[in-house]
Design a protein around this motif. Sequence first.
Motif, PDB file in Angstrom:
ATOM      1  N   TYR A 107     -27.158  17.897  28.253  1.00 24.17           N
ATOM      2  CA  TYR A 107     -26.548  17.511  29.525  1.00 24.17           C
ATOM      3  C   TYR A 107     -25.129  16.992  29.273  1.00 24.17           C
ATOM      4  O   TYR A 107     -24.929  16.315  28.277  1.00 24.17           O
ATOM      5  N   PRO A 108     -24.107  17.292  30.063  1.00 31.32           N
ATOM      6  CA  PRO A 108     -24.164  17.932  31.386  1.00 31.32           C
ATOM      7  C   PRO A 108     -24.085  19.465  31.345  1.00 31.32           C
ATOM      8  O   PRO A 108     -23.944  20.072  32.392  1.00 31.32           O
ATOM      9  N   LYS A 123     -18.868   7.289  33.016  1.00 30.68           N
ATOM     10  CA  LYS A 123     -18.997   8.698  33.401  1.00 30.68           C
ATOM     11  C   LYS A 123     -19.067   9.673  32.228  1.00 30.68           C
ATOM     12  O   LYS A 123     -19.646  10.739  32.358  1.00 30.68           O
ATOM     13  N   ARG A 124     -18.447   9.336  31.092  1.00 31.15           N
ATOM     14  CA  ARG A 124     -18.436  10.305  29.991  1.00 31.15           C
ATOM     15  C   ARG A 124     -19.784  10.322  29.292  1.00 31.15           C
ATOM     16  O   ARG A 124     -20.466   9.309  29.212  1.00 31.15           O
ATOM     17  N   VAL A 125     -20.111  11.480  28.704  1.00 28.13           N
ATOM     18  CA  VAL A 125     -21.458  11.660  28.168  1.00 28.13           C
ATOM     19  C   VAL A 125     -21.690  10.918  26.852  1.00 28.13           C
ATOM     20  O   VAL A 125     -22.809  10.510  26.549  1.00 28.13           O
ATOM     21  N   ASN A 166     -37.402  16.968  33.678  1.00 28.13           N
ATOM     22  CA  ASN A 166     -37.213  18.046  34.659  1.00 28.13           C
ATOM     23  C   ASN A 166     -35.772  18.096  35.162  1.00 28.13           C
ATOM     24  O   ASN A 166     -35.506  18.618  36.238  1.00 28.13           O
ATOM     25  N   GLY A 167     -34.840  17.510  34.398  1.00 22.25           N
ATOM     26  CA  GLY A 167     -33.452  17.524  34.865  1.00 22.25           C
ATOM     27  C   GLY A 167     -32.531  16.992  33.783  1.00 22.25           C
ATOM     28  O   GLY A 167     -32.984  16.679  32.663  1.00 22.25           O
ATOM     29  N   GLY A 168     -31.251  16.882  34.092  1.00 23.79           N
ATOM     30  CA  GLY A 168     -30.244  16.441  33.132  1.00 23.79           C
ATOM     31  C   GLY A 168     -30.348  14.945  32.895  1.00 23.79           C
ATOM     32  O   GLY A 168     -30.664  14.476  31.804  1.00 23.79           O
ATOM     33  N   ARG A 169     -30.099  14.176  33.962  1.00 29.57           N
ATOM     34  CA  ARG A 169     -30.317  12.733  33.836  1.00 29.57           C
ATOM     35  C   ARG A 169     -31.803  12.517  34.112  1.00 29.57           C
ATOM     36  O   ARG A 169     -32.298  12.804  35.211  1.00 29.57           O
ATOM     37  N   ASN A 212     -17.405  14.776  31.475  1.00 25.47           N
ATOM     38  CA  ASN A 212     -17.767  13.902  32.589  1.00 25.47           C
ATOM     39  C   ASN A 212     -19.183  14.229  33.048  1.00 25.47           C
ATOM     40  O   ASN A 212     -19.584  15.382  33.056  1.00 25.47           O
ATOM     41  N   THR A 213     -19.921  13.207  33.451  1.00 25.03           N
ATOM     42  CA  THR A 213     -21.292  13.405  33.945  1.00 25.03           C
ATOM     43  C   THR A 213     -21.404  12.734  35.303  1.00 25.03           C
ATOM     44  O   THR A 213     -20.446  12.128  35.784  1.00 25.03           O
TER      45      THR A 213
END
Length: 417
Positions: A338-339, A214-216, A373-376, A224-225
């Motif tokens: 991100y995040p 979970k951590r970036v 087009n997004g974070g992930r 957390n991501t």
Amino acid sequence: MKVLVVGSGGREHVICWKLKQDPRVTELFCAPGNGGIASIATCVDIKANEIEKLVSYAKEGQFDLVFIAPEDPLALGLADRLEEEGIRAFGPKANAAIIESSKAFSKSLMKKYNVPTAAYEIFDDEQKALAYLETQPMPIVIKCDGLALGKGVIIAQTLDEAKKAVSDMMGDQKFGSAGSTVVIEECMVGPELTILAFSDGNVAVPMISSRDHKRVNDHDEGLNTGGMGAVTPGADMTDELKARIQKEIITPTVEALKAEGRPFKGVIYFGLMLTAQGPKVVEYNCRFGDPEVQAILPLLETSLLDIVDAVIDGKLNEIDIKWKNKCSCVVVMASGGYPESYKKGYEITGIDTCGKLVFQAGTALKDGKIVTNGGRVLCVYDEGDTLDEAIDGAYEGVAKISFQDAHFRHDIGRTLG
Ligand code: AMP
Ligand code: GLY
């Protein structure tokens, strides 16, 4: 069959990819989809939380099945509305999806039915929550009751941090109404494990285990991501551990929901911690995990559509779900920043030539090119006879894909979180 998948992430990409392998699926649509999904399904410009638009679209298009992947439309009652209109839907009704949309509900359910979880108290009064903190050992965990995109959980090391978290959530409404009620719970220690299980309302059948990161940043550092990568299996799944999770956690949860008049049909996500006292529930979600499912579905040998039918018709005990005997790994490539904030619109190269399965998330098609087009942005999948082979294979793929400011972890599968 004409099938509509609701959602737009890597999870929805792998669901479309898997459904498409069933020859019964003759027409596949995804709302709203993404740049990668567009190559295997027709993307429809309706957002996942536009419930009435989705219902009308499914009805007018005479869809045979709507597969609802994200939590928001489930919490908003999309499965209920589709059923009212006579359209088959995969995913729990709102009264069962509440296991994710209200942490206070799920903690109370676990307490009532003796499902092992961290000790906790629920507060809707800020002053009482602050006073309670004074009496508790640190570290302690503060959680928003409602949906907060995985961000409404603070593990406070000191009393000051804990008080700040409560004031941010309850006083300053940093997470909107999701934080007007908070759960304060004991901080558990141990490796985490994800178990996803198909449930038809009566029985639940677990999939292979997985572990999310979970951590970036590497070494489990940073914010957390939604998840930076996943592997399967998620732990050394001895027969004893499997049996214990089924007996103490999975079966009692499904039976509890049934007993409460909230039969759960769909996928239950059990976020577990393997503590010294045994496995305990960290959280429930009402859907496939992302990116866990990108590591899991490619190993599923049985048709996903057969399982979907068995879930909807309450016949899970009649189907034999088969898995490849392999390990797998997905590594997420994210936009730099991100995040928190990040830029979009960078061209991505190497997806088609990297030689690995790539499931896209935050991508779009622009002038015939795939752009961020997004974070992930996407995740790269590989499998192998050993976890090391799967991990090395996924990273070989990552090395061949590039876009400006790409960020990924280098230690997926090599650490415990
Ligand atoms: P959740 O959104 O409830 O899954 O929480 C996000 C992450 O916070 C989990 O994956 C754990 O790493 C951590 N966490 C949540 N609750 C606890 C707890 N009671 N003890 C220790 N860690 C926790
Ligand atoms: N990977 C965590 C989640 O899907 O909630």
